[in-house]
Design a protein around this motif. Structure first.
Motif, short mmCIF file in Angstrom:
data_model
loop_
_atom_site.label_atom_id
_atom_site.label_comp_id
_atom_site.label_asym_id
_atom_site.label_seq_id
_atom_site.Cartn_x
_atom_site.Cartn_y
_atom_site.Cartn_z
N LYS A 1 5.98 -1.41 1.29
CA LYS A 1 4.57 -1.70 0.92
C LYS A 1 3.94 -0.95 -0.30
O LYS A 1 4.48 0.00 -0.52
CB LYS A 1 3.69 -1.39 2.18
CG LYS A 1 3.88 -1.93 3.54
CD LYS A 1 2.49 -1.66 4.49
CE LYS A 1 2.94 -2.45 5.78
NZ LYS A 1 1.78 -2.22 6.49
N THR B 1 -1.06 -9.38 2.44
CA THR B 1 -1.74 -7.95 2.66
C THR B 1 -1.85 -7.62 4.03
O THR B 1 -1.85 -8.47 4.91
CB THR B 1 -2.93 -8.14 2.01
OG1 THR B 1 -3.83 -6.98 2.25
CG2 THR B 1 -3.90 -9.20 2.57
N ASP B 2 -2.30 -6.46 4.44
CA ASP B 2 -2.29 -5.87 5.77
C ASP B 2 -3.97 -5.73 6.07
O ASP B 2 -4.21 -5.43 7.04
CB ASP B 2 -1.56 -4.68 5.95
CG ASP B 2 -2.23 -3.49 5.16
OD1 ASP B 2 -3.02 -3.64 4.56
OD2 ASP B 2 -1.58 -2.19 5.48
N GLU C 1 0.58 -13.13 -6.00
CA GLU C 1 -0.29 -13.48 -5.11
C GLU C 1 0.44 -14.69 -4.12
O GLU C 1 0.00 -14.85 -3.01
CB GLU C 1 -1.38 -14.36 -5.75
CG GLU C 1 -2.20 -13.81 -6.71
CD GLU C 1 -1.55 -13.73 -7.94
OE1 GLU C 1 -1.50 -14.74 -8.67
OE2 GLU C 1 -1.13 -12.54 -8.58
N GLY D 1 -5.49 -2.84 2.10
CA GLY D 1 -5.46 -2.44 0.60
C GLY D 1 -3.70 -2.36 0.39
O GLY D 1 -3.51 -2.26 -0.82
N SER D 2 -2.95 -2.46 1.45
CA SER D 2 -1.21 -2.62 1.16
C SER D 2 -0.76 -3.90 1.27
O SER D 2 -1.37 -4.58 1.85
CB SER D 2 -0.74 -1.75 2.45
OG SER D 2 -1.18 -0.21 2.04
N CYS D 3 0.12 -4.29 0.38
CA CYS D 3 0.80 -5.45 0.41
C CYS D 3 2.25 -5.12 0.63
O CYS D 3 2.74 -4.00 0.27
CB CYS D 3 0.39 -6.17 -1.08
SG CYS D 3 -1.18 -6.74 -1.35
N LYS E 1 0.40 -0.66 -2.91
CA LYS E 1 -1.01 -0.98 -2.96
C LYS E 1 -1.03 -2.38 -3.78
O LYS E 1 -0.37 -2.66 -4.84
CB LYS E 1 -1.59 0.12 -4.17
CG LYS E 1 -3.19 0.03 -4.20
CD LYS E 1 -3.54 1.09 -5.05
CE LYS E 1 -5.17 0.85 -5.31
NZ LYS E 1 -5.49 1.71 -6.40
N CYS E 2 -2.07 -3.27 -3.05
CA CYS E 2 -2.32 -4.69 -3.53
C CYS E 2 -2.69 -4.46 -5.05
O CYS E 2 -3.80 -3.71 -5.26
CB CYS E 2 -3.32 -5.23 -2.65
SG CYS E 2 -2.52 -5.53 -1.01
#
Length: 92
Positions: free
Chosen positions: A28, A62-63, A57, A66-68, A30-31
């Motif tokens: 994971k 994303t969860d 993208e 804010g995490s991807c 940060k997006c």
């Protein structure tokens, strides 16, 4: 490469999966962090090449907090049939 609406993520056989995960990371983040553009050069049965470029993208999920993370899963593909990859719903 097969487009499959019944598969959620991108799925790739071992060698392809490892290369992708090495390039983009397997955890994971940060997006919005700087993930690379993925570029695939595909060859059809007639021998013609098609370029497929994927922006973050299109291959990150994303969860909602804010995490991807990469939307990739490893699958087994018989050596005679590979390398292989499915493009799932996350791309569509």
């Amino acid at each position: 490469m097969i487009v499959d609406s019944g598969t959620t993520y991108f799925t790739a056989e071992g060698r392809v999966y490892q290369k992708v995960m090495h390039l983009i990371g397997n955890g994971k983040v940060k997006c919005g962090d700087t993930e690379p553009l993925l570029h695939y050069k595909l060859q059809d049965r007639a021998g013609d090449f098609v370029d497929l470029n994927l922006a973050p993208e299109e291959y990150m999920v994303t969860d909602g907090r804010g995490s991807c993370e990469p939307a990739f899963m490893k699958i087994d593909v018989p050596v005679a049939e590979g390398p292989g990859m499915l493009i799932g719903e996350v791309f569509m």
